[in-house]
Design an enzyme around this catalytic site. Structure first.
Site, PDB file in Angstrom:
ATOM      1  N   GLY A  65      -4.487  -4.280  -3.884  1.00 31.61           N
ATOM      2  CA  GLY A  65      -5.485  -3.280  -4.227  1.00 31.61           C
ATOM      3  C   GLY A  65      -4.729  -2.034  -4.614  1.00 31.61           C
ATOM      4  O   GLY A  65      -4.046  -1.442  -3.797  1.00 31.61           O
ATOM      5  N   HIS A  66      -4.788  -1.667  -5.875  1.00 31.20           N
ATOM      6  CA  HIS A  66      -4.103  -0.464  -6.331  1.00 31.20           C
ATOM      7  C   HIS A  66      -5.146   0.582  -6.665  1.00 31.20           C
ATOM      8  O   HIS A  66      -6.104   0.284  -7.364  1.00 31.20           O
ATOM      9  CB  HIS A  66      -3.318  -0.728  -7.619  1.00 31.20           C
ATOM     10  N   THR A 106      -8.708  -3.548  -0.444  1.00 29.10           N
ATOM     11  CA  THR A 106      -9.287  -4.864  -0.671  1.00 29.10           C
ATOM     12  C   THR A 106     -10.309  -5.228   0.411  1.00 29.10           C
ATOM     13  O   THR A 106     -11.350  -5.795   0.125  1.00 29.10           O
ATOM     14  CB  THR A 106      -8.158  -5.923  -0.744  1.00 29.10           C
ATOM     15  N   ASP A 151       0.808  -1.225   0.000  1.00 25.62           N
ATOM     16  CA  ASP A 151       0.000   0.000   0.000  1.00 25.62           C
ATOM     17  C   ASP A 151       0.836   1.267   0.000  1.00 25.62           C
ATOM     18  O   ASP A 151       0.398   2.312   0.489  1.00 25.62           O
ATOM     19  CB  ASP A 151      -0.957   0.022   1.215  1.00 25.62           C
ATOM     20  N   LYS A 198       2.101   2.232  -4.924  1.00 27.30           N
ATOM     21  CA  LYS A 198       2.740   1.738  -6.146  1.00 27.30           C
ATOM     22  C   LYS A 198       1.845   1.963  -7.357  1.00 27.30           C
ATOM     23  O   LYS A 198       2.330   2.279  -8.437  1.00 27.30           O
ATOM     24  CB  LYS A 198       3.045   0.236  -6.031  1.00 27.30           C
ATOM     25  N   GLN A 238       1.947  -5.828  -3.115  1.00 28.50           N
ATOM     26  CA  GLN A 238       2.407  -6.010  -1.727  1.00 28.50           C
ATOM     27  C   GLN A 238       3.732  -5.266  -1.496  1.00 28.50           C
ATOM     28  O   GLN A 238       3.956  -4.255  -2.126  1.00 28.50           O
ATOM     29  CB  GLN A 238       2.536  -7.506  -1.373  1.00 28.50           C
TER      30      GLN A 238
HETATM   31  P1  GTP Z   1      -0.796  -2.621  -2.860  1.00 28.45           P
HETATM   32  O1  GTP Z   1      -0.469  -3.421  -4.048  1.00 28.45           O
HETATM   33  O2  GTP Z   1      -2.046  -3.043  -2.180  1.00 28.45           O
HETATM   34  O3  GTP Z   1       0.319  -2.568  -1.891  1.00 28.45           O
HETATM   35  O4  GTP Z   1      -1.216  -1.112  -3.344  1.00 28.45           O
HETATM   36  P2  GTP Z   1      -0.596   0.263  -3.661  1.00 28.45           P
HETATM   37  O5  GTP Z   1       0.833   0.364  -3.266  1.00 28.45           O
HETATM   38  O6  GTP Z   1      -0.880   0.559  -5.078  1.00 28.45           O
HETATM   39  O7  GTP Z   1      -1.347   1.304  -2.752  1.00 28.45           O
HETATM   40  P3  GTP Z   1      -2.916   1.561  -2.544  1.00 28.45           P
HETATM   41  O8  GTP Z   1      -3.495   2.002  -3.840  1.00 28.45           O
HETATM   42  O9  GTP Z   1      -3.514   0.437  -1.829  1.00 28.45           O
HETATM   43  O10 GTP Z   1      -2.890   2.774  -1.508  1.00 28.45           O
HETATM   44  C1  GTP Z   1      -2.388   4.021  -1.792  1.00 28.45           C
HETATM   45  C2  GTP Z   1      -3.497   5.072  -1.630  1.00 28.45           C
HETATM   46  O11 GTP Z   1      -2.906   6.334  -1.473  1.00 28.45           O
HETATM   47  C3  GTP Z   1      -4.428   5.221  -2.811  1.00 28.45           C
HETATM   48  O12 GTP Z   1      -5.715   5.541  -2.359  1.00 28.45           O
HETATM   49  C4  GTP Z   1      -3.835   6.375  -3.620  1.00 28.45           C
HETATM   50  O13 GTP Z   1      -4.779   7.092  -4.387  1.00 28.45           O
HETATM   51  C5  GTP Z   1      -3.314   7.223  -2.503  1.00 28.45           C
HETATM   52  N1  GTP Z   1      -2.110   8.005  -2.814  1.00 28.45           N
HETATM   53  C6  GTP Z   1      -1.033   7.650  -3.578  1.00 28.45           C
HETATM   54  N2  GTP Z   1      -0.087   8.609  -3.531  1.00 28.45           N
HETATM   55  C7  GTP Z   1      -0.561   9.576  -2.703  1.00 28.45           C
HETATM   56  C8  GTP Z   1      -0.020  10.811  -2.216  1.00 28.45           C
HETATM   57  O14 GTP Z   1       1.088  11.212  -2.519  1.00 28.45           O
HETATM   58  N3  GTP Z   1      -0.796  11.519  -1.345  1.00 28.45           N
HETATM   59  C9  GTP Z   1      -2.034  11.109  -0.973  1.00 28.45           C
HETATM   60  N4  GTP Z   1      -2.706  11.874  -0.113  1.00 28.45           N
HETATM   61  N5  GTP Z   1      -2.564   9.956  -1.400  1.00 28.45           N
HETATM   62  C10 GTP Z   1      -1.840   9.205  -2.251  1.00 28.45           C
HETATM   63  P1  IMP Z   2      -2.608 -12.884   1.959  1.00 28.05           P
HETATM   64  O1  IMP Z   2      -1.708 -12.346   0.906  1.00 28.05           O
HETATM   65  O2  IMP Z   2      -4.058 -12.634   1.685  1.00 28.05           O
HETATM   66  O3  IMP Z   2      -2.318 -14.320   2.276  1.00 28.05           O
HETATM   67  O4  IMP Z   2      -2.304 -12.073   3.322  1.00 28.05           O
HETATM   68  C1  IMP Z   2      -1.099 -12.212   4.023  1.00 28.05           C
HETATM   69  C2  IMP Z   2      -0.669 -10.899   4.668  1.00 28.05           C
HETATM   70  O5  IMP Z   2      -0.310  -9.970   3.656  1.00 28.05           O
HETATM   71  C3  IMP Z   2      -1.762 -10.193   5.480  1.00 28.05           C
HETATM   72  O6  IMP Z   2      -1.141  -9.515   6.559  1.00 28.05           O
HETATM   73  C4  IMP Z   2      -2.337  -9.188   4.510  1.00 28.05           C
HETATM   74  O7  IMP Z   2      -2.934  -8.097   5.170  1.00 28.05           O
HETATM   75  C5  IMP Z   2      -1.078  -8.776   3.757  1.00 28.05           C
HETATM   76  N1  IMP Z   2      -1.363  -8.295   2.395  1.00 28.05           N
HETATM   77  C6  IMP Z   2      -1.618  -9.047   1.296  1.00 28.05           C
HETATM   78  N2  IMP Z   2      -1.782  -8.276   0.223  1.00 28.05           N
HETATM   79  C7  IMP Z   2      -1.599  -6.996   0.625  1.00 28.05           C
HETATM   80  C8  IMP Z   2      -1.592  -5.731  -0.064  1.00 28.05           C
HETATM   81  O8  IMP Z   2      -1.793  -5.607  -1.259  1.00 28.05           O
HETATM   82  N3  IMP Z   2      -1.344  -4.637   0.709  1.00 28.05           N
HETATM   83  C9  IMP Z   2      -1.082  -4.727   2.029  1.00 28.05           C
HETATM   84  N4  IMP Z   2      -1.056  -5.886   2.711  1.00 28.05           N
HETATM   85  C10 IMP Z   2      -1.318  -7.011   2.013  1.00 28.05           C
HETATM   86 MG    MG Z   3      -3.137  -1.615  -1.676  1.00 29.64          MG
END
Ligand code: GTP
Ligand code: IMP
Ligand code: MG
Length: 431
Positions: free
Chosen positions: A41-42, A301, A14, A17, A191
């Site tokens: 969840g992106h 997610t 999170d 990325k 992740q």
């Molecule tokens: P994973 O694969 O789940 O680890 O996701 P991720 O790394 O793509 O991140 P994710 O989208 O779950 O969470 C990032 C959140 O922060 C999203 O809601 C983005 O829109 C938001 N975001 C990204 N960059 C910034 C920033 O610089 N400032 C703010 N306020 N929000 C941001």
């Molecule tokens: P799993 O991948 O569903 O087996 O979860 C294993 C661990 O990884 C748990 O702590 C989840 O919350 C974490 N996890 C899996 N995917 C993500 C992600 O995209 N963002 C943040 N944590 C994650």
């Molecule tokens: Mg995420």
């Protein structure tokens, strides 16, 4: 010239990325997911519109890119087809010129999902999994009992399998040919490093290799073909799910008690104001709560509130090394605005000893106490900053200190969720 870039999460996922990948995807020809599945969840914000992806690479919102779900991933056919159909409803045409799936990716079957239920299964609960069947599917893959996507589409004549069939290809050839032809390839991590099954806080990890090595085995591309690895870090730290978190502010119980986003939404403004006042009066739980509220740190997610804490430079330096990061991107710098003092963890104290090395023994890591350095914060809104020089002096100093501690240059700074809220400070390792 940089032709291939791996984007990896430097913390517990999170890190934002999705946004960094979206930014880089503009210049890429191929965008490839190499590990994990719909546990990710992106969130990508384009023209004020929010897109949430779990499985399909974030490059899909761009015209003319080939998006690939490669062999290292696990694919839940129902989820994939739902994501495709949602995109089609929004007017995107999805065919094999835009999206392909590796024949060697593994299939998440209903039995995997049933098994991975934190409400029923004590192990899934202990880890705090996303409940999407990720672990059981990878287990069957490694035990050589799994079902590859090629077998799934051949053996099923369901509507879902029919829809997928034309998109299933031997992607390793396609990717390597593209590299030979000089195309720009972006490997999209999901992740984060500390969730890596080999290098993370085992057993509180996911079941794949989100680190840079996973991008190689997960696609069939050799290490000599990779030009750059960009590590994405938030300006602070979050973690969703269980496991040690040395810089956590408040406790996991306190965070979970706050409940999901829908419970906060209506009282958001007052809650944010209260959190900032108490944070600046020195209350640690509220310092974390302020980051959670201001950064909207609720799982994409699962909707779960994310645990929050200060930037952990010990863990970050470890992530830099494990991935061989060429540069780092710092996201969500805007979230720290308003805090009078900002802390950075520069070492741990564990069992009476100080160390600047990350601790691989998870039980020992759980006993580690962070040793902080404190820096002054800033009050100015930085959402409109277009260059490093536009940032308040204290924000600049904070970033410089992160660079020193990580021993790596910052290439990108993100100051808000939108595409245009991205500052490139060093484009040496970018396309
Ligand atoms: P994973 O694969 O789940 O680890 O996701 P991720 O790394 O793509 O991140 P994710 O989208 O779950 O969470 C990032 C959140 O922060 C999203 O809601 C983005 O829109 C938001 N975001 C990204 N960059 C910034 C920033 O610089 N400032 C703010 N306020 N929000 C941001
Ligand atoms: P799993 O991948 O569903 O087996 O979860 C294993 C661990 O990884 C748990 O702590 C989840 O919350 C974490 N996890 C899996 N995917 C993500 C992600 O995209 N963002 C943040 N944590 C994650
Ligand atoms: Mg995420």
């Amino acid at each position: 010239m940089v032709q291939t870039i791996i984007v990896v999460g430097g913390q517990w996922g999170d890190e934002g990325k999705g946004k960094i990948v979206d930014f880089l995807a503009e210049r890429a020809d191929l965008v490839i997911r190499y590990a994990g599945g719909n546990n990710a969840g992106h969130t990508v914000v384009v023209n004020g519109k929010k897109f949430k992806f779990h499985l399909i690479p974030s490059g899909i919102v761009h015209e003319g890119k080939l998006n690939i779900i490669a062999n290292g991933t696990v694919v839940d056919p129902e989820v994939l087809v739902e994501e495709i159909e949602n995109l089609e409803k929004m007017g995107f045409k999805i065919d094999d010129s835009r999206l392909i799936i590796s024949s060697n990716a593994h299939t998440i079957l209903p039995k995997h999902r049933e098994e991975d239920n934190p409400k029923k299964d004590p192990h899934a609960k202990m880890i705090g999994t996303t409940g999407r069947g990720i672990g059981p599917c990878y287990r069957d893959k490694i035990a050589r009992k799994g079902m590859r996507i090629s077998d799934y589409v051949e053996s099923s004549n369901s509507k879902i399998a029919e829809k997928m069939k034309p998109l299933v290809k031997d992607t390793c050839f396609i990717i390597n040919e593209a590299i030979e032809k000089g195309k720009k390839v972006l490997f999209e991590g999901a992740q984060g490093t500390l969730l890596d099954v080999d290098h993370g806080t085992y057993p509180f990890v996911t079941s794949s290799n989100p680190t840079a090595g996973g991008a190689l085995t997960g696609t069939g591309v050799g290490p000599t073909k990779i030009d750059a690895v960009i590590g994405v870090f938030k300006a602070y730290t979050t973690r969703v799910g269980a496991g040690p978190f040395p810089t956590e502010l408040g406790t996991e119980e306190q965070t979970n008690k706050e409940g999901t986003w829908d419970k906060i939404e209506n009282v958001y403004d007052e809650a944010l104001k209260e959190a900032l006042e108490k944070a600046n009066a020195g209350d640690e739980y509220y310092q974390g709560k302020y980051m959670r509220l201001k950064g909207k740190e609720y799982g994409t997610t699962t909707g779960r509130p994310r645990r929050t804490g200060w930037f952990d430079a010990v863990a970050a330096r470890y992530a830099v090394v494990i991935n061989g990061m060429s540069s780092i991107a710092i996201t969500k710098l805007d979230v720290l605005q308003g805090l009078k003092k900002i802390k950075i963890c520069v070492a741990y104290e564990v069992d009476g000893k100080r160390t600047t090395n990350f601790i691989l023994n998870t039980k020992k890591l759980a006993r580690a106490k962070p040793i902080y350095e404190e820096m002054p914060g800033w009050d100015e809104d930085i959402g409109d900053a277009k260059s490093f020089e536009d940032l308040p002096r204290n924000a600049q100093n904070y970033l410089k200190r992160l660079e020193d501690l990580c021993k790596t240059r910052i290439s990108i700074i993100s100051v808000g969720p939108r595409r245009d809220q991205t500052i490139v400070v060093d484009d040496n390792n970018l396309f």
